[in-house]
Design an enzyme around this catalytic site. Structure first.
Site, PDB file in Angstrom:
ATOM      1  N   SER A 207      -9.308 -12.950 -26.849  1.00 24.57           N
ATOM      2  CA  SER A 207      -8.120 -12.732 -27.659  1.00 24.57           C
ATOM      3  C   SER A 207      -7.033 -12.132 -26.792  1.00 24.57           C
ATOM      4  O   SER A 207      -7.212 -11.915 -25.605  1.00 24.57           O
ATOM      5  CB  SER A 207      -8.426 -11.785 -28.813  1.00 24.57           C
ATOM      6  OG  SER A 207      -8.699 -10.494 -28.311  1.00 24.57           O
ATOM      7  N   LYS A 208      -5.897 -11.861 -27.410  1.00 31.40           N
ATOM      8  CA  LYS A 208      -4.759 -11.398 -26.638  1.00 31.40           C
ATOM      9  C   LYS A 208      -5.022 -10.136 -25.830  1.00 31.40           C
ATOM     10  O   LYS A 208      -4.461  -9.950 -24.753  1.00 31.40           O
ATOM     11  CB  LYS A 208      -3.563 -11.160 -27.570  1.00 31.40           C
ATOM     12  CG  LYS A 208      -2.778 -12.438 -27.761  1.00 31.40           C
ATOM     13  CD  LYS A 208      -1.371 -12.160 -28.236  1.00 31.40           C
ATOM     14  CE  LYS A 208      -0.550 -13.443 -28.237  1.00 31.40           C
ATOM     15  NZ  LYS A 208       0.468 -13.442 -29.289  1.00 31.40           N
ATOM     16  N   ARG A 209      -5.871  -9.286 -26.348  1.00 31.35           N
ATOM     17  CA  ARG A 209      -6.080  -8.048 -25.603  1.00 31.35           C
ATOM     18  C   ARG A 209      -6.863  -8.277 -24.308  1.00 31.35           C
ATOM     19  O   ARG A 209      -7.057  -7.367 -23.518  1.00 31.35           O
ATOM     20  CB  ARG A 209      -6.763  -6.997 -26.475  1.00 31.35           C
ATOM     21  CG  ARG A 209      -8.098  -7.404 -26.990  1.00 31.35           C
ATOM     22  CD  ARG A 209      -8.631  -6.423 -28.023  1.00 31.35           C
ATOM     23  NE  ARG A 209      -9.720  -6.991 -28.778  1.00 31.35           N
ATOM     24  CZ  ARG A 209     -10.913  -7.222 -28.274  1.00 31.35           C
ATOM     25  NH1 ARG A 209     -11.155  -6.910 -27.033  1.00 31.35           N
ATOM     26  NH2 ARG A 209     -11.858  -7.759 -29.002  1.00 31.35           N
TER      27      ARG A 209
END
Length: 440
Positions: A207-209
RNA sequence: GUCCCCGUCGUCCAGAGGCCUAGGACGUGGCCCUUUCAAGGCUAAAACACGGGUUCGAAUCCCGUCGGGGACGCCA
């Protein structure tokens, strides 16, 4: 003839997981002389955005994944946007309603799940079976008359004569519902291959993190599409041999659904970097130069002097794993240092007399001839000797003078490439800087 | 909670009953090279989750446990 498809939903950019799914489908189609279809699943009006389609298309194009039927090129089963096929789904829902295999529920239409068990053969996982009692009577047509995913994929895959469905693992539990729909329509389901998901370093879903997840971000970060393709192909799939550096053609020749592994794969950036470095090394100087220009037009002009550029690139190649590294490391060859690394100044230039030493070196370099690697090195070492210095001390000071940094390619090679004039002026600049403000 | 998938070095992939004292790659450690950083050469450490079976023999087959992941929407 095998017909495969990649069916992204335009609710986001093309992320690496989707890219790999597309790649697997494409590889299989190309391997077997089949057709690769691109279909946009935009039945969720609320969440779909037209700009996202462009982004996804750009991502595929960047990777070199071309489609035989789909957006922009059409094909015998057009349209390839689900939002333009709504009548088909409504008719299909009507058909199931009329045959008693679906029922109305508060304005929506639900599929009537029959008792029994539903199974399918999965090329990756083998046979998988679900007990229908765990499958709820799912909605196939929403009350706003838009189809849900299950109905639209099945209808489209039937209409588009899809023979192999290769998609993410997360669709395994959706598959029995879809198999049930195929059966309700009196059709044979396609072959399924559910590929494991790509995880971040923490084994959690990407995911984005985890940093970059959009494939186009990797372009910005300086990765080559061919490296990305090679790396992605080997995430969750193995050739069965020990070869890893494989061109697109070689990947096509070897790709096989059987070789896909069943467990999740962690996206390993270090390995991507290694692949990228390998592919960067394969590029000719001309290719490299044009890639650099494409990445950042007009950044540094490497076109002026081919022989000089070739020598500069030869120095940088072992040190640059990404195109952006070149952008950074090329700087000293084109512009004078704007500042001097503070730690470097403290470590290498704080000794008393450094300004004078550098001035002396400047004088020596003003006359040394020829101005080549051997002579400049010999002159520097001789000067260090004469002044009771270690050659390294003078070398580090010179590096700071030339680049402003503590790290660079071999300094004598750099001196020669910079040319006598720039070497003298940069030595002078640093000596002056030290004389005026030795602490900064 | 229910259902499903998965479980070989830190990571990716080999291994589809004996070829395994488990192989390769990335990464990591050491040495060499050396003016820094890389690159390169040599070298080292590093795994079959656990417990039961089946078998003459299991990393490979079966069962269980544990662990990880996924799905349970009028999202796709």
């Amino acid at each position: 003839m095998p017909r495969l498809r990649f069916a992204p939903s335009p609710t986001g950019y093309l992320h690496v997981g989707g890219a790999r799914t597309a790649l697997f489908n494409w590889l299989y189609a190309r391997r077997h002389g089949g057709v690769f279809v691109l279909r946009i699943e935009d039945t969720d009006v609320e969440r779909s955005q037209a700009e996202m389609v462009t982004g996804i298309l750009d991502g595929l194009r960047w990777l070199g994944i071309d489609w035989d039927e789909g957006p922009e090129i059409g094909g015998p089963h057009a349209p390839y946007y689900q939002s333009q096929r709504l009548d088909r789904y409504r008719a299909a829902a009507r058909q199931l309603l009329d045959s008693g295999q679906a029922f109305e529920d508060g304005g929506a239409i639900r599929f009537k799940v029959p008792p029994g068990k539903t199974s399918f053969a999965d090329s990756v996982h083998g046979p998988i079976e679900f007990d229908n009692e765990h499958i709820e009577s799912f909605v196939i047509l929403r009350s706003d008359t838009h189809p849900t995913y299950h109905l639209s994929v099945v209808v489209d895959d039937i209409d588009m004569a899809i023979t192999h469905v290769v998609r993410g693992d997360d669709h395994i539990s959706n598959t029995p519902k879809q198999v049930l729909l195929y059966q309700a329509f009196g059709k044979t389901p396609p072959a399924f291959a559910h590929v494991p998901l790509i995880m971040g370093a923490d084994k959690q879903r990407l995911s984005k993190r985890h940093g970059a997840t959009s494939v186009m971000e990797y372009e910005t970060l300086g990765y080559l599409p061919e490296a990305m393709v090679n790396f992605l192909a080997l995430l969750g799939w193995g050739t069965g041999s020990n070869d890893e550096l494989l061109t697109k053609d070689e990947l096509i020749q070897r790709f096989d659904l059987d070789g896909i592994s069943g467990g999740n794969a962690v996206f390993n950036t270090e390995k991507l970097d290694w692949f990228n470095h390998q592919y960067l090394l394969k590029l000719t100087d001309n290719e490299l130069t044009s890639r650099l220009q494409a990445q950042r037009p007009g950044a540094w002009d490497l076109g002026k002097d081919a022989a000089w550029s070739a020598r500069v690139l030869a120095l940088l190649r072992p040190r640059c794993k990404r195109l952006t590294d070149y952008r950074d490391q090329l700087a000293p060859f084109f512009v004078d240092p704007a500042s001097y690394d503070a730690d470097g100044v403290k470590k290498h230039l704080s000794a008393p007399g450094m300004a004078a030493h550098l001035a002396a070196l400047k004088d020596a370099y003003a006359t040394v001839a020829p101005f080549d690697e051997a002579s400049t090195e010999q002159a520097l070492r001789a000067l260090a000797d004469a002044r009771g210095l270690k050659a390294a001390a003078l070398i580090h000071g010179t590096r700071l003078a030339m680049t402003g940094r503590m790290v660079s390619p071999g300094i004598f090679e750099m001196l020669v490439l910079l040319g006598r004039d720039r070497v003298l002026s940069r030595l002078d600049a640093l000596a002056t800087h030290l004389a005026n403000d030795p602490t900064s």
